[in-house]
Scaffold this active site. Structure first.
Site, mmCIF file in Angstrom:
data_model
loop_
_atom_site.group_PDB
_atom_site.id
_atom_site.type_symbol
_atom_site.label_atom_id
_atom_site.label_comp_id
_atom_site.label_asym_id
_atom_site.label_seq_id
_atom_site.Cartn_x
_atom_site.Cartn_y
_atom_site.Cartn_z
ATOM 1 N N GLU A 33 6.955 5.277 1.598
ATOM 2 C CA GLU A 33 5.819 5.895 0.953
ATOM 3 C C GLU A 33 4.892 6.454 2.022
ATOM 4 O O GLU A 33 4.435 5.725 2.898
ATOM 5 C CB GLU A 33 5.162 4.795 0.087
ATOM 6 C CG GLU A 33 3.697 4.737 0.107
ATOM 7 C CD GLU A 33 3.161 3.435 -0.501
ATOM 8 O OE1 GLU A 33 3.858 2.389 -0.516
ATOM 9 O OE2 GLU A 33 2.026 3.479 -0.948
ATOM 10 N N ASP A 71 4.714 -0.650 0.235
ATOM 11 C CA ASP A 71 3.811 -1.754 0.549
ATOM 12 C C ASP A 71 3.881 -2.825 -0.533
ATOM 13 O O ASP A 71 4.143 -2.532 -1.697
ATOM 14 C CB ASP A 71 2.362 -1.235 0.610
ATOM 15 C CG ASP A 71 2.097 -0.474 1.902
ATOM 16 O OD1 ASP A 71 2.913 -0.597 2.833
ATOM 17 O OD2 ASP A 71 1.069 0.233 1.972
ATOM 18 N N ASP A 124 1.883 -4.153 -2.419
ATOM 19 C CA ASP A 124 0.646 -4.177 -3.197
ATOM 20 C C ASP A 124 0.824 -3.370 -4.476
ATOM 21 O O ASP A 124 1.918 -2.882 -4.769
ATOM 22 C CB ASP A 124 -0.539 -3.662 -2.364
ATOM 23 C CG ASP A 124 -0.352 -2.197 -1.976
ATOM 24 O OD1 ASP A 124 0.632 -1.572 -2.402
ATOM 25 O OD2 ASP A 124 -1.208 -1.678 -1.221
ATOM 26 N N ASP A 147 -0.211 -0.397 -5.455
ATOM 27 C CA ASP A 147 0.224 0.996 -5.315
ATOM 28 C C ASP A 147 1.709 1.073 -4.965
ATOM 29 O O ASP A 147 2.438 1.920 -5.482
ATOM 30 C CB ASP A 147 -0.563 1.707 -4.208
ATOM 31 C CG ASP A 147 -1.939 2.124 -4.702
ATOM 32 O OD1 ASP A 147 -2.142 2.127 -5.945
ATOM 33 O OD2 ASP A 147 -2.798 2.423 -3.852
#
Ligand code: TSJ
Length: 667
Positions: free
Chosen positions: A457, A530, A532, A534
């Site tokens: 990403e 990641d 998280d 997002d």
């Protein structure tokens, strides 16, 4: 999943032959003389022993999917009694010891002595292969496909099984252990003469199954589907294990309600579900359908309540009749002008959710996994029922017809634009040589078997990923900006999307009709985002794209999720990684609670060494392989439409319901 099912091939042939041989032996041994009884007993034990020796041949697999098939097999017998019109309730209880109780309010399996076998019919059902439905007034048993293997198979593969029959005011019982009769059928009491039915409790044998703990959600999904397909039946499901559940599925609307259920996360284009039913050529046909503003086509087909994921003659009949009926109507009503081309089937089916359910006495199955209907009459039967009733419906509902037509014409234009875009991409790649996307940092190795590609990403992760990969066989490609949500875009927009074009070219397989898995350039496609919210969102968008456009990559096990650590635990200058909350807690117990705990870092903030060690290096990393259960495609489709569709409320509910499983998902 796919590999697991291979054993199923030809299992029917084998059983059928064994069953016939068994019957012959009973014709010889039909006396009541005890020597002969012993002889038949040996036959039975040999029959069930064969099932225990090669369980996969009979139940599909000995993994969790086979375990669940045991339940469906018994439940389907109760549902058959409902289809025959003799009962309206089936209840299923998962007991604390992972045994299962299935109870119906039907006539009760016959207990009288069956002449051929010289023993009670109920004992025959449980001890002789393929005896199910071969006695009594017959003809009603429509179960087919992968199931219908019979209660004796479940019995053979159970550590123990008990059956109770309530009939004529009496209660009968028999117990078996690993298929062996423990005592002759006995009366254990009386009951209200109005109370009748069959109760079966069994515990799958841990010597046979790799997994003996039932998954509530899998059983729930299947029972809900069965309830939709058997209009009016009440199916109760109770989980009496640690985590209690209690549900009832009852749909007076049958498959019409199934379509409403599947469309819950999208916006229907017209209020009512279109429904047709009828009998032709001895085949009972039901079709329910409704368009939504979505762009995908969700059609599920069933034969005798069993899913046929590869379609077959009933699906062909449906498609042909829908395309022809709709074009005929549109021409007649001048919705299509003389110069306009016909609407293609695909255009008409854009955004369509449909259930096709046929009931056939002796269905023929085809294909590698026997999941495709071959009975040729089903084509005509479905086609005739649909043509006749859809023509009438369109004439009666011109406003709905107009909406369908407008949607199809938009789909037609988008498809033409998409074709152009695709041709352009193809031409460009010819002109530009190999045509690999500029931002792909490819690996040196050319043998796809040895190669993997990391989809990362944004540019911040690209740098570290490029630095610490093994350039010999690890490629890296960044995605810039948000990945396109393919659930909300038409084909032309999808093909025009640069990130998607990049992925298609990098993977090398092409897409849709051009898809060719043998051209895949990387054995592993690894989505690395990641740890998280997002990152989870981007992974979900990526998976949605792959699921809708290249499902075979997932089915064949080429798609993985990288697992960057969630926590860093530091103690006495030593560093440990934890990949889940549970792992962190376990680590803290081991090294002491006073350790320094730090939440995840973004991939872009990691040191090269760290990223390599935790997430990329095959020697030390953990990868999650994405798999796809074939058990309920409708439920999986619903998951994606719910997560990615326009309706906020169903999504919120879904996330709430699944919060335990998808911790980090925010959409
Ligand atoms: F799988 C099974 F055999 F264990 C089983 C069978 C499990 C469950 C939950 C239900 C049943 C079952 C079978 N329910 N109802 C029946 N019905 C018959 O077997 C039956 C009853 C009467 C007659 C008749 O001709 O009078 C015929 C049949 C096949």
């Amino acid at each position: 999943m796919a590999a697991e099912n291979n054993e199923r091939d030809n299992k029917y042939l084998d059983n059928e032959m064994e069953a016939q041989e068994m019957e012959k032996s009973f014709e010889v041994n039909n006396g009541h003389n005890s020597d002969e009884y012993d002889a038949s007993q040996i036959q039975i034990l040999e029959g069930l022993e064969a099932v225990r020796k090669r369980p996969g041949m009979y139940i599909g697999s000995t993994s969790i999917s086979g375990l669940h098939h045991m339940v469906y097999e018994i439940v389907d017998n109760g549902v058959d009694e409902a289809l025959a019109g003799f009962c309206d309730e089936v209840s299923v209880t998962i007991n604390p010891d992972n045994s299962v109780t299935v109870k119906d309010n039907g006539r009760g399996i016959p207990v009288d002595i069956q002449k051929k076998a010289g023993k009670p019919a109920v004992e025959v059902v449980f001890t002789i292969l393929h005896a199910g439905g071969k006695f009594g007034n017959g003809g009603y048993k429509v179960s087919g496909g992968l199931h219908g293997v019979g209660a004796s198979v479940v019995n053979a593969l159970s550590e123990w099984l008990e059956v109770e029959v309530r009939k004529n005011g009496e209660v009968y019982k028999q117990r078996y252990e690993r298929g062996k009769v423990m005592y002759p059928l006995k009366k254990i009491g009386t009951c209200d003469p109005d109370d009748h039915g069959t109760t079966v409790t069994f515990k799958p044998d841990a010597e046979i199954f790799e997994e003996t703990v039932f998954d509530y959600k899998t059983i729930k999904t299947r029972l809900r589907e069965t309830a939709f397909l058997t209009r009016g039946i009440k199916i109760h499901l109770k989980d009496d294990r640690e985590e209690k559940h209690d549900r009832t599925f009852h749909y007076e609307g049958g498959i019409k309600e199934f379509v409403t259920y599947l469309n819950q996360a999208n916006v229907p284009l017209y209020p009512n579900v279109i429904y047709c039913e009828g009998e032709r050529l001895g085949i009972f046909v039901e079709v329910a359908m409704q368009h939504t503003d979505a762009y995908t086509e969700n059609i599920y087909t069933f034969v005798n309540n069993i899913n046929t994921p590869e379609g077959g003659t009933h699906l062909t009949g449906f498609r042909n009749a829908l395309t022809k009926t709709f074009n005929d109507y549109a021409r007649k009503m001048k919705l299509l002008k003389d110069n306009d081309a016909n609407l293609s089937g695909e255009d008409i089916r854009e955004g369509l959710t449909a259930i096709i359910s046929v009931k056939i006495e002796d269905p023929q199955f085809e294909g590698q996994t026997k999941m495709k209907l071959g009975t040729s009459e089903a084509n005509q039967a479905v086609s005739q029922v649909l043509t006749e009733q859809l023509t009438y419906f369109l004439e009666q509902n011109p406003q709905v017809a107009k909406i369908m037509c407008e949607k199809s014409i938009l789909a037609q234009r988008a498809r033409a634009a998409a074709r152009k875009a695709r041709e352009l991409t193809r031409r460009k790649s010819v002109l530009e040589g190999a045509g690999l996307p500029g931002k792909l940092a490819d690996c040196q190795e050319k043998d796809p078997e040895k190669c993997e590609i990391f989809i990362v990403e944004g540019d911040s992760a690209l740098g570290p990923a490029k630095n610490c990969r093994d350039i010999r066989y690890q490629a890296v490609m960044p995605l810039r900006g948000k990945v396109l949500n393919v659930e909300k875009a038409r084909l032309d927009k999808i093909y025009a999307n640069k990130e998607i074009q990049g992925m298609i070219t990098a993977f090398g397989t092409g897409i849709h009709d051009d898809f060719d898995i043998t051209k895949l350039r990387y054995n592993k496609i690894i989505i690395m985002t990641d740890a998280d919210v997002d990152g989870a969102h981007i992974s979900t968008l990526m998976l949605t794209f792959l699921y809708r456009f290249m499902p075979d990559l997932i089915k064949e096990g080429h798609v993985y999720l990288a697992q960057p650590p969630l926590y860093y635990v530091r103690k006495n200058k030593k560093l440990y990684y934890a990949y889940s909350d549970a792992e962190r807690d376990k680590l803290l117990e081991q090294v002491g609670k006073d350790a320094d705990v730090q939440r995840f870092k973004g991939l872009g903030e990691m040191e090269d060494q760290e990223l390599s060690e935790t997430t990329m290096d095959p020697e030390t990393r953990t990868l999650l392989r994405v798999n796809m259960s074939e058990d309920s495609r409708s439920e999986l489709d619903l998951t994606f439409t719910t997560l990615m569709g326009d309706q906020v409320e169903p999504r919120r509910l879904f996330i709430e319901e699944n919060a335990k499983y998808v911790d980090n998902l925010d959409v």
